[in-house]
Enzyme design. Structure first.
Site, PDB file in Angstrom:
ATOM      1  N   ARG A 191       0.631  -1.746   0.328  1.00  0.00           N
ATOM      2  CA  ARG A 191      -0.021  -0.166   0.163  1.00  0.00           C
ATOM      3  C   ARG A 191       0.478   1.053  -0.033  1.00  0.00           C
ATOM      4  O   ARG A 191       0.697   2.647   0.664  1.00  0.00           O
ATOM      5  CB  ARG A 191      -0.776   0.074   1.740  1.00  0.00           C
ATOM      6  CG  ARG A 191      -1.984  -1.097   1.453  1.00  0.00           C
ATOM      7  CD  ARG A 191      -3.223  -1.083  -0.036  1.00  0.00           C
ATOM      8  NE  ARG A 191      -4.442  -2.166   0.380  1.00  0.00           N
ATOM      9  CZ  ARG A 191      -4.172  -3.031   0.195  1.00  0.00           C
ATOM     10  NH1 ARG A 191      -3.050  -3.570  -0.333  1.00  0.00           N
ATOM     11  NH2 ARG A 191      -4.754  -4.058  -0.218  1.00  0.00           N
ATOM     12  N   SER A 204     -11.127  -0.742   2.497  1.00  0.00           N
ATOM     13  CA  SER A 204      -9.830  -1.154   4.179  1.00  0.00           C
ATOM     14  C   SER A 204      -9.912   0.584   4.589  1.00  0.00           C
ATOM     15  O   SER A 204      -9.004   1.209   3.858  1.00  0.00           O
ATOM     16  CB  SER A 204      -8.577  -1.357   4.223  1.00  0.00           C
ATOM     17  OG  SER A 204      -8.905  -2.399   3.334  1.00  0.00           O
ATOM     18  N   GLU A 234      -5.176   4.118   6.268  1.00  0.00           N
ATOM     19  CA  GLU A 234      -4.124   3.715   4.806  1.00  0.00           C
ATOM     20  C   GLU A 234      -5.310   4.714   3.667  1.00  0.00           C
ATOM     21  O   GLU A 234      -4.719   5.058   2.998  1.00  0.00           O
ATOM     22  CB  GLU A 234      -5.614   1.844   3.905  1.00  0.00           C
ATOM     23  CG  GLU A 234      -5.005   2.439   2.481  1.00  0.00           C
ATOM     24  CD  GLU A 234      -5.687   0.831   1.945  1.00  0.00           C
ATOM     25  OE1 GLU A 234      -6.230   0.040   2.469  1.00  0.00           O
ATOM     26  OE2 GLU A 234      -6.717   1.595   1.022  1.00  0.00           O
TER      27      GLU A 234
END
Ligand code: FAD
Ligand code: EPU
Length: 347
Positions: free
Chosen positions: A173, A247, A343
């Site tokens: 990520r 998420s 995130e």
């Protein structure tokens, strides 16, 4: 009130609601908003930014953003369109997609043509241009596994640069575009290296189970796509129905020693060994164990099927969702001593 400004033939909207441009459905305004589909248009917008001395933000599908306040600058939606095959060799086909193409429509195009590799990344919201930003990943595949190169328009020097794999510094990520190059320019296109002969990735537990349940005798890119779509639909809220950005936190990685300590205290802890001897923890499990799953504070909430996904049941503000995420971070730290990192990009 929305006003329309014409700057050297470009339409720039003023005081523009971003509600339909972010999947959380947060109702904030941008001071200015525009869409660009060519380099000429982008140059005009850069002149506007220089003239007004205002901040800017590039917008794709708005599926990894949380707006906590109005944006006092210009929001530039990357709308470049087009998909083309640029070269091929015996094993691979190289497909270039422009930044404004919808990601899942692009995956569908690849699957329809039997270009293999991206099928595990089916149904991820957003656009092609953002796919390298956080090196999107799901079900055992990351974008970097099929990345070839991209075109980046550097705003400071107003020129197009080609970035290969190493230049992007992809991680879990993560990429150079979330770090050194954050806010420095726009990704215009991405070229993917796809396989003519598929190598199916079915190790991720739930995919294996889903394919078995589907009773598939022979795997294909189409069946993998179907399996992934079916799992995602069963777990993740559809942003068209309930606002969310997937998420909210990353899955944290911890050292072997830290893992041993946690495993002793919480034998059920969900963790995955990494190649560097560290362990990745399932943040969803940690949050779930703190009792957050299904909790609701006003219109901000924690999804009932996936504790890693924060949701907007209707009229939550970005600040309310952010505050909820802060409470979650604190309770996970208090219980497990593990620091969660967001995130989602907070603005
Ligand atoms: P945006 O949210 O518009 O932008 C994200 C960031 O990228 C911002 O900082 C923006 O400024 C920047 N940016 C966007 N386009 C450009 C460009 N052309 N040039 C430079 N900067 C740019 N992600 C995963 O990795 N895996 C998943 O499985 C996953 N599942 C999801 C499920 C749901 C239901 C939702 C809502 C989200 C999910 N996501 C997932 C997160 C999200 O879909 C991805 O991060 C996606 O790549 C974001 O694309 P976007 O176009 O919406 O980007
Ligand atoms: N879990 C719980 N309770 C929960 C949620 C999860 O116990 O409420 C447990 C599950 O039982 C499972 C484990 O946590 O054992 C992992 O859950 P899941 O397979 O749903 O995946 P995840 O780690 O929560 C990650 C990505 C997703 C990606 C899926 C599939 C991150 C931050 N998230 O989620 O990406 O789609 O794996 O690969 O890495 C996103 O980035 O927005 C995103 C949705």
């Amino acid at each position: 009130m929305i006003e329309l400004l014409i700057f050297e033939s470009m339409e720039i909207k003023e005081n523009y609601s971003l509600k339909s441009f972010n999947t959380f459905g947060i109702n904030v305004d941008a001071k200015y908003f525009t869409q660009v589909a060519s380099l000429e248009e982008l140059e005009v917008v850069l002149d506007f930014i220089e003239a007004k001395k205002i901040p800017f933000l590039i917008l794709g599908g708005g599926s990894n953003l949380l707006f906590t306040k109005d944006f006092d600058g210009i929001m530039i939606k990357a709308d470049f369109k087009g998909i083309k095959i640029v070269k091929e060799d015996q094993q691979h086909i190289f497909v270039k997609a422009e930044a404004g193409e919808n990601w899942d429509e692009f995956v569908q195009f690849c699957v329809d043509n039997n270009f293999a590799g991206l099928e595990n990344l089916s149904l991820i919201p957003g656009n092609v241009g953002a796919s390298p930003i956080q090196n999107i990943g799901a079900y055992g595949v990351e974008l970097k596994d099929h990345f070839f190169e991209l075109e980046f328009f550097d705003f400071a020097i107003r020129s197009v640069q080609k970035f290969g794999m190493k230049d992007c510094a992809f991680g879990y990520r993560n990429s150079v575009f979330k770090n050194e190059l954050k806010g420095k320019g726009m990704i215009l296109s991405v070229t993917y290296r796809l396989n003519k002969h598929p190598e199916f990735k079915t190790e991720y537990g739930t995919i294996k189970d889903e394919i078995e349940a589907m009773g598939v005798s022979e795997l294909s890119v189409k069946t993998i796509r179907q399996a992934v779509i079916s799992i995602r639909r069963s777990k993740l809220p559809d942003p068209e129905i309930i606002g969310n950005a997937g998420s909210f936190f990353k899955n944290p990685t911890i050292s072997m020693e830290e893992h041993r300590r946690l495993k002793n205290k919480f034998p059920e802890i969900v963790s995955f060994p990494q190649s560097d001897r560290r362990f990745k923890l399932a943040a969803g499990w940690l949050i779930d164990q703190c009792g957050w799953k299904g909790k609701r504070v006003g219109d901000a909430g924690v999804h009932e099927n996936q504790a890693l996904v924060l949701v907007n049941y209707g009229n939550a503000s970005g600040k309310e969702i952010y505050d909820l995420s802060e409470e979650i971070k604190i309770s996970v730290f208090d219980k497990f001593g593990v620091e969660l990192e967001r995130e989602v990009n907070i603005l």
